[in-house]
Design a protein around this motif. Structure first.
Motif, PDB file in Angstrom:
ATOM      1  N   GLN A 153      -8.280 -14.807  -2.006  1.00  0.00           N
ATOM      2  CA  GLN A 153      -7.380 -13.653  -1.995  1.00  0.00           C
ATOM      3  C   GLN A 153      -6.202 -13.959  -2.917  1.00  0.00           C
ATOM      4  O   GLN A 153      -5.647 -15.054  -2.884  1.00  0.00           O
ATOM      5  CB  GLN A 153      -6.867 -13.365  -0.592  1.00  0.00           C
ATOM      6  N   PHE A 154      -5.849 -12.977  -3.756  1.00  0.00           N
ATOM      7  CA  PHE A 154      -4.670 -13.130  -4.598  1.00  0.00           C
ATOM      8  C   PHE A 154      -4.015 -11.774  -4.809  1.00  0.00           C
ATOM      9  O   PHE A 154      -4.646 -10.738  -4.706  1.00  0.00           O
ATOM     10  CB  PHE A 154      -4.994 -13.817  -5.936  1.00  0.00           C
ATOM     11  N   SER A 155      -2.722 -11.827  -5.082  1.00  0.00           N
ATOM     12  CA  SER A 155      -1.941 -10.618  -5.346  1.00  0.00           C
ATOM     13  C   SER A 155      -1.319 -10.719  -6.726  1.00  0.00           C
ATOM     14  O   SER A 155      -0.900 -11.794  -7.150  1.00  0.00           O
ATOM     15  CB  SER A 155      -0.827 -10.452  -4.316  1.00  0.00           C
ATOM     16  N   LEU A 156      -1.281  -9.590  -7.417  1.00  0.00           N
ATOM     17  CA  LEU A 156      -0.683  -9.516  -8.737  1.00  0.00           C
ATOM     18  C   LEU A 156       0.519  -8.587  -8.710  1.00  0.00           C
ATOM     19  O   LEU A 156       0.471  -7.516  -8.095  1.00  0.00           O
ATOM     20  CB  LEU A 156      -1.697  -8.989  -9.755  1.00  0.00           C
ATOM     21  N   LEU A 157       1.590  -9.010  -9.364  1.00  0.00           N
ATOM     22  CA  LEU A 157       2.770  -8.159  -9.483  1.00  0.00           C
ATOM     23  C   LEU A 157       2.500  -7.072 -10.509  1.00  0.00           C
ATOM     24  O   LEU A 157       1.952  -7.331 -11.577  1.00  0.00           O
ATOM     25  CB  LEU A 157       3.980  -8.990  -9.924  1.00  0.00           C
ATOM     26  N   ARG A 158       2.877  -5.858 -10.185  1.00  0.00           N
ATOM     27  CA  ARG A 158       2.682  -4.744 -11.117  1.00  0.00           C
ATOM     28  C   ARG A 158       3.817  -4.711 -12.121  1.00  0.00           C
ATOM     29  O   ARG A 158       4.941  -5.085 -11.823  1.00  0.00           O
ATOM     30  CB  ARG A 158       2.622  -3.437 -10.335  1.00  0.00           C
ATOM     31  N   THR A 159       3.522  -4.231 -13.323  1.00  0.00           N
ATOM     32  CA  THR A 159       4.546  -4.147 -14.365  1.00  0.00           C
ATOM     33  C   THR A 159       5.490  -2.968 -14.166  1.00  0.00           C
ATOM     34  O   THR A 159       6.567  -2.931 -14.740  1.00  0.00           O
ATOM     35  CB  THR A 159       3.901  -4.025 -15.758  1.00  0.00           C
ATOM     36  N   ASP A 160       5.086  -1.991 -13.328  1.00  0.00           N
ATOM     37  CA  ASP A 160       5.932  -0.819 -13.100  1.00  0.00           C
ATOM     38  C   ASP A 160       6.881  -0.990 -11.921  1.00  0.00           C
ATOM     39  O   ASP A 160       7.558  -0.051 -11.531  1.00  0.00           O
ATOM     40  CB  ASP A 160       5.068   0.434 -12.914  1.00  0.00           C
ATOM     41  N   GLY A 161       6.930  -2.199 -11.326  1.00  0.00           N
ATOM     42  CA  GLY A 161       7.856  -2.469 -10.240  1.00  0.00           C
ATOM     43  C   GLY A 161       7.391  -2.032  -8.864  1.00  0.00           C
ATOM     44  O   GLY A 161       8.097  -2.221  -7.885  1.00  0.00           O
ATOM     45  N   SER A 200       2.914  -5.162  -5.123  1.00  0.00           N
ATOM     46  CA  SER A 200       1.845  -5.932  -5.761  1.00  0.00           C
ATOM     47  C   SER A 200       0.476  -5.436  -5.280  1.00  0.00           C
ATOM     48  O   SER A 200       0.359  -4.793  -4.240  1.00  0.00           O
ATOM     49  CB  SER A 200       2.017  -7.423  -5.466  1.00  0.00           C
ATOM     50  N   ILE A 201      -0.549  -5.745  -6.061  1.00  0.00           N
ATOM     51  CA  ILE A 201      -1.920  -5.336  -5.754  1.00  0.00           C
ATOM     52  C   ILE A 201      -2.678  -6.571  -5.284  1.00  0.00           C
ATOM     53  O   ILE A 201      -2.644  -7.618  -5.933  1.00  0.00           O
ATOM     54  CB  ILE A 201      -2.622  -4.750  -6.996  1.00  0.00           C
ATOM     55  N   THR A 202      -3.371  -6.454  -4.144  1.00  0.00           N
ATOM     56  CA  THR A 202      -4.110  -7.573  -3.574  1.00  0.00           C
ATOM     57  C   THR A 202      -5.603  -7.404  -3.821  1.00  0.00           C
ATOM     58  O   THR A 202      -6.154  -6.321  -3.628  1.00  0.00           O
ATOM     59  CB  THR A 202      -3.837  -7.686  -2.059  1.00  0.00           C
ATOM     60  N   PHE A 203      -6.237  -8.483  -4.235  1.00  0.00           N
ATOM     61  CA  PHE A 203      -7.673  -8.537  -4.453  1.00  0.00           C
ATOM     62  C   PHE A 203      -8.249  -9.629  -3.568  1.00  0.00           C
ATOM     63  O   PHE A 203      -7.604 -10.659  -3.354  1.00  0.00           O
ATOM     64  CB  PHE A 203      -7.995  -8.861  -5.913  1.00  0.00           C
ATOM     65  N   SER A 204      -9.465  -9.417  -3.071  1.00  0.00           N
ATOM     66  CA  SER A 204     -10.109 -10.455  -2.267  1.00  0.00           C
ATOM     67  C   SER A 204     -11.623 -10.383  -2.431  1.00  0.00           C
ATOM     68  O   SER A 204     -12.174  -9.327  -2.766  1.00  0.00           O
ATOM     69  CB  SER A 204      -9.735 -10.310  -0.796  1.00  0.00           C
TER      70      SER A 204
END
Length: 66
Positions: free
Chosen positions: A36-44, A47-51
Motif C-alpha cells: 500500500q502506498f499513497s501519493l501526494l497530488r500536485t493540485d493540493g 493524497s491518493i492511496t493505491f494497494s
C-alpha cells in the motif's frame, strides 16, 4: 520510480492469515505480500492511496500458484 510518495507499507502473511516475519519464518510459509502506498497530488487535494496483494510463486507455500 514514483515521485511524491506520501507513505509506503508492506505487510506479509502466512497461508493461515497470521503475520509472516522476515528472518524468523521460512520462505515456504510466505503466502502473501500486501503493498500500500499513497501519493501526494500536485493540485493540493488529499493524497491518493493505491494497494495490491501479491501471491508469491514457486516458494513451496501451501496456497502458492503453480
Amino acid at each position: 520510480l514514483i515521485d511524491r510518495v506520501d507513505s509506503f507499507q508492506l505487510a506479509y502473511t502466512r497461508f493461515d492469515g497470521s503475520v509472516w516475519t522476515a528472518g524468523a519464518d521460512e520462505v515456504d510459509q510466505l503466502a502473501g505480500v500486501n503493498i500500500q502506498f499513497s501519493l501526494l497530488r500536485t493540485d493540493g487535494m488529499d493524497s491518493i492511496t493505491f494497494s495490491t496483494h501479491i501471491n508469491p510463486r514457486n516458494n513451496g507455500s501451501e496456497n502458492a500458484p503453480y
